[in-house]
Design a protein around this motif. Structure first.
Motif, mmCIF file in Angstrom:
data_model
loop_
_atom_site.group_PDB
_atom_site.id
_atom_site.type_symbol
_atom_site.label_atom_id
_atom_site.label_comp_id
_atom_site.label_asym_id
_atom_site.label_seq_id
_atom_site.Cartn_x
_atom_site.Cartn_y
_atom_site.Cartn_z
ATOM 1 N N ALA A 25 0.813 -1.219 0.000
ATOM 2 C CA ALA A 25 0.000 0.000 0.000
ATOM 3 C C ALA A 25 0.843 1.263 0.000
ATOM 4 O O ALA A 25 0.390 2.327 -0.413
ATOM 5 N N ALA A 26 2.070 1.150 0.477
ATOM 6 C CA ALA A 26 2.946 2.316 0.517
ATOM 7 C C ALA A 26 4.270 1.952 -0.108
ATOM 8 O O ALA A 26 4.506 0.813 -0.474
ATOM 9 N N ALA A 27 5.141 2.934 -0.246
ATOM 10 C CA ALA A 27 6.457 2.699 -0.838
ATOM 11 C C ALA A 27 7.525 2.826 0.235
ATOM 12 O O ALA A 27 7.422 3.650 1.130
ATOM 13 N N PRO A 28 8.579 1.986 0.183
ATOM 14 C CA PRO A 28 9.677 2.123 1.138
ATOM 15 C C PRO A 28 10.448 3.404 0.861
ATOM 16 O O PRO A 28 10.277 4.038 -0.185
ATOM 17 N N PRO A 29 11.292 3.833 1.784
ATOM 18 C CA PRO A 29 12.048 5.069 1.585
ATOM 19 C C PRO A 29 12.826 5.057 0.265
ATOM 20 O O PRO A 29 13.385 4.025 -0.117
ATOM 21 N N PRO A 30 12.855 6.166 -0.451
ATOM 22 C CA PRO A 30 13.572 6.218 -1.731
ATOM 23 C C PRO A 30 15.029 5.778 -1.622
ATOM 24 O O PRO A 30 15.565 5.167 -2.543
ATOM 25 N N SER A 31 15.674 6.063 -0.493
ATOM 26 C CA SER A 31 17.075 5.686 -0.351
ATOM 27 C C SER A 31 17.244 4.169 -0.323
ATOM 28 O O SER A 31 18.245 3.636 -0.812
ATOM 29 N N HIS A 32 16.250 3.452 0.214
ATOM 30 C CA HIS A 32 16.316 2.000 0.240
ATOM 31 C C HIS A 32 16.069 1.429 -1.151
ATOM 32 O O HIS A 32 16.703 0.449 -1.557
ATOM 33 N N THR A 33 15.138 2.034 -1.896
ATOM 34 C CA THR A 33 14.884 1.608 -3.265
ATOM 35 C C THR A 33 16.120 1.838 -4.124
ATOM 36 O O THR A 33 16.491 0.994 -4.947
ATOM 37 N N ALA A 34 16.774 2.981 -3.923
ATOM 38 C CA ALA A 34 17.991 3.286 -4.682
ATOM 39 C C ALA A 34 19.098 2.296 -4.346
ATOM 40 O O ALA A 34 19.856 1.871 -5.229
ATOM 41 N N ARG A 35 19.198 1.909 -3.065
ATOM 42 C CA ARG A 35 20.236 0.941 -2.687
ATOM 43 C C ARG A 35 19.981 -0.409 -3.339
ATOM 44 O O ARG A 35 20.914 -1.082 -3.792
ATOM 45 N N LEU A 36 18.728 -0.820 -3.415
ATOM 46 C CA LEU A 36 18.394 -2.084 -4.063
ATOM 47 C C LEU A 36 18.818 -2.045 -5.531
ATOM 48 O O LEU A 36 19.377 -3.025 -6.050
ATOM 49 N N ALA A 37 18.579 -0.928 -6.201
ATOM 50 C CA ALA A 37 18.981 -0.794 -7.606
ATOM 51 C C ALA A 37 20.496 -0.814 -7.748
ATOM 52 O O ALA A 37 21.036 -1.452 -8.665
ATOM 53 N N GLN A 38 21.208 -0.135 -6.848
ATOM 54 C CA GLN A 38 22.672 -0.160 -6.879
ATOM 55 C C GLN A 38 23.196 -1.578 -6.712
ATOM 56 O O GLN A 38 24.117 -2.007 -7.423
ATOM 57 N N SER A 59 6.709 -1.051 5.021
ATOM 58 C CA SER A 59 6.422 0.231 4.371
ATOM 59 C C SER A 59 6.004 0.079 2.918
ATOM 60 O O SER A 59 5.572 1.048 2.297
ATOM 61 N N GLY A 60 6.151 -1.113 2.347
ATOM 62 C CA GLY A 60 5.789 -1.319 0.957
ATOM 63 C C GLY A 60 6.789 -2.190 0.233
ATOM 64 O O GLY A 60 7.612 -2.866 0.850
ATOM 65 N N THR A 61 6.733 -2.164 -1.090
ATOM 66 C CA THR A 61 7.544 -3.033 -1.938
ATOM 67 C C THR A 61 8.455 -2.220 -2.832
ATOM 68 O O THR A 61 8.039 -1.215 -3.419
ATOM 69 N N ALA A 62 9.704 -2.661 -2.938
ATOM 70 C CA ALA A 62 10.675 -2.077 -3.869
ATOM 71 C C ALA A 62 11.140 -3.164 -4.810
ATOM 72 O O ALA A 62 11.290 -4.325 -4.418
ATOM 73 N N THR A 63 11.376 -2.811 -6.058
ATOM 74 C CA THR A 63 11.888 -3.757 -7.038
ATOM 75 C C THR A 63 13.096 -3.160 -7.744
ATOM 76 O O THR A 63 13.260 -1.935 -7.804
ATOM 77 N N ALA A 64 13.937 -4.038 -8.273
ATOM 78 C CA ALA A 64 15.100 -3.596 -9.039
ATOM 79 C C ALA A 64 15.467 -4.677 -10.040
ATOM 80 O O ALA A 64 15.187 -5.865 -9.812
ATOM 81 N N HIS A 65 16.076 -4.286 -11.121
ATOM 82 C CA HIS A 65 16.532 -5.265 -12.101
ATOM 83 C C HIS A 65 17.730 -4.698 -12.850
ATOM 84 O O HIS A 65 17.943 -3.476 -12.917
ATOM 85 N N SER A 66 18.520 -5.595 -13.421
ATOM 86 C CA SER A 66 19.703 -5.196 -14.172
ATOM 87 C C SER A 66 20.067 -6.325 -15.122
ATOM 88 O O SER A 66 19.810 -7.497 -14.826
#
Length: 392
Positions: A25-38, A59-66
């Motif tokens: 329902a919500a998004a995790p902190p942007p810094s955590h999403t950015a770390r997942l992408a890194q 707080s929600g779900t973050a995704t990343a791919h590379s």
């Protein structure tokens, strides 16, 4: 299984679905999403053809791919791509066994011979002295069937793969080949990972319930939990769309990566015939570790661990493993490898953070390259579960 028995897991699983849905329902902190992408980029740079990661938090779900899911087209790897998750299936199978224990239909202390008389015998193997618990905890001493290239040539060379990728195996065939070898140790006196133990667990599920282990896993876990991206394909060698193609570099031959996407999963049977997505793996582990699939007594048994001698600090339970976190404590998990795929996951002990990382390549020829990719995955999981922010 009676209608009443089947209904209870279904009702519980409905509550699980609602609880897990609330996480997004919500998004995790942007810094955590950015770390997942890194960190996903770091896994790709270390050698993985493609990588996808999903982190679920309170707080929600973050995704990343590379990287890429298909080297022919350059299509990017995505978090909803299906992939072969191999031994992560062991958590599903162990959960079903423990549900049967909770229903009073078998005991962890039952000898294998009670359910499969004479199946584990000869060459020093004795099913009268091996318990169900030992099978699930890799303390049985039963030899690992995947150490037999003459039986499973697809695992050992490109030529073996092309000649045998559609070959059908029976559980009985796999076990019979394994027990023609001497046991690794006396039952209950050591630890050594054995896929054979889970093939036997699948056979026991069938004896107890009168239905195949695939049907029990589907009806007790996959369908009630809404794991729409998860399947147990057996003889069907094709993955459902969208999927990441698998690339396996064999130690033999030196011919570079082989596209191993097509494969008959009966070669793995109950030890690893699993196709899924990172989101579904998180959902299963969240439901399990927050007590929604097992009664407290059975979950406690599942989390009763012994050391893994070859990996200091790590421990193994019944279909679960633990690894220390850099921020203190440890996390629960069970990863898996399949030809051309590698998957790792983790969930905190309170069940509030869960992450799964899927890669679509495995390199046996260059151990340094594969070790680097594996280490990058471990760091991604540690950062995600410890709540690390993006590096500057």
């Amino acid at each position: 299984m009676t209608a009443a028995t089947a209904a209870a897991p279904a009702r519980a699983a409905t509550a699980v679905c609602l609880a897990v849905a609330a996480l997004v329902a919500a998004a995790p902190p942007p810094s955590h999403t950015a770390r997942l992408a890194q960190d996903a980029d770091a896994v790709h740079r270390a050698g993985a053809v493609g990588v996808a990661a999903v982190l679920d938090t309170s707080s929600g779900t973050a995704t990343a791919h590379s990287g890429t899911a298909d080297t022919r087209t350059g299509r990017p790897m995505r978090p909803d791509d299906h992939y072969r998750a191999g031994s992560t299936l062991k958590t599903f199978v162990a959960t079903v066994v423990l549900q049967l224990v909770g229903e009073g239909r078998l005991s962890l202390g039952d000898p294998v011979d009670r359910w499969l008389p004479g199946v584990v015998s000869g060459h020093g193997n004795d099913g009268r002295r091996i318990t169900v618990r030992m099978l699930l905890q890799h303390t049985s001493g039963v030899p690992n069937v995947t150490r037999l290239p003459e039986l499973l040539p697809a695992l050992y060379s490109a030529d073996g793969y092309y000649r045998n990728r559609f070959r059908h195996y029976t559980a009985e065939e796999l076990v019979a080949a394994a027990v023609r070898q001497a046991p690794d140790f006396e039952p209950g006196t050591g630890y050594r990972y054995s896929n054979t133990g889970y093939v036997l667990a699948g056979m026991i599920i069938e004896k107890v319930t009168g239905r195949g282990w695939r049907a029990e896993v589907r009806d007790r876990l996959i369908r009630p939990l809404g794991l729409t991206g998860t399947s147990l394909p057996g003889d069907a060698p094709v993955l459902p769309a969208p999927y990441a193609r698998g690339y396996h570099t064999y130690a033999e031959g030196g011919g570079g990566p082989v596209d191993t996407t097509l494969f008959n999963g009966t070669a793995a049977d109950a030890a690893g015939d699993l196709v899924t997505t990172p989101r579904d793996v998180n959902r299963l582990f969240t439901a399990l570790l927050t007590g929604r699939l097992l009664r407290p007594a059975e979950l406690d048994e599942m989390r009763r661990t012994v050391p893994m001698p070859e990996e200091p600090g790590r421990r193994v339970g019944l279909g679960l493993e633990t690894t220390p976190l850099s921020c203190g404590g440890f996390y629960w998990h069970h990863g898996g490898n399949a030809l051309g795929y590698s998957s790792e996951n983790g969930i905190t002990t309170d069940g509030r953070r869960a992450v799964t990382v899927a890669t679509n390549s495995f390199d046996e020829a260059d151990e340094g390259r594969q070790d680097a990719a594996d280490q990058a995955v471990k760091e991604l999981i540690d950062h995600a579960l410890c709540g690390r922010s993006a590096a500057p």
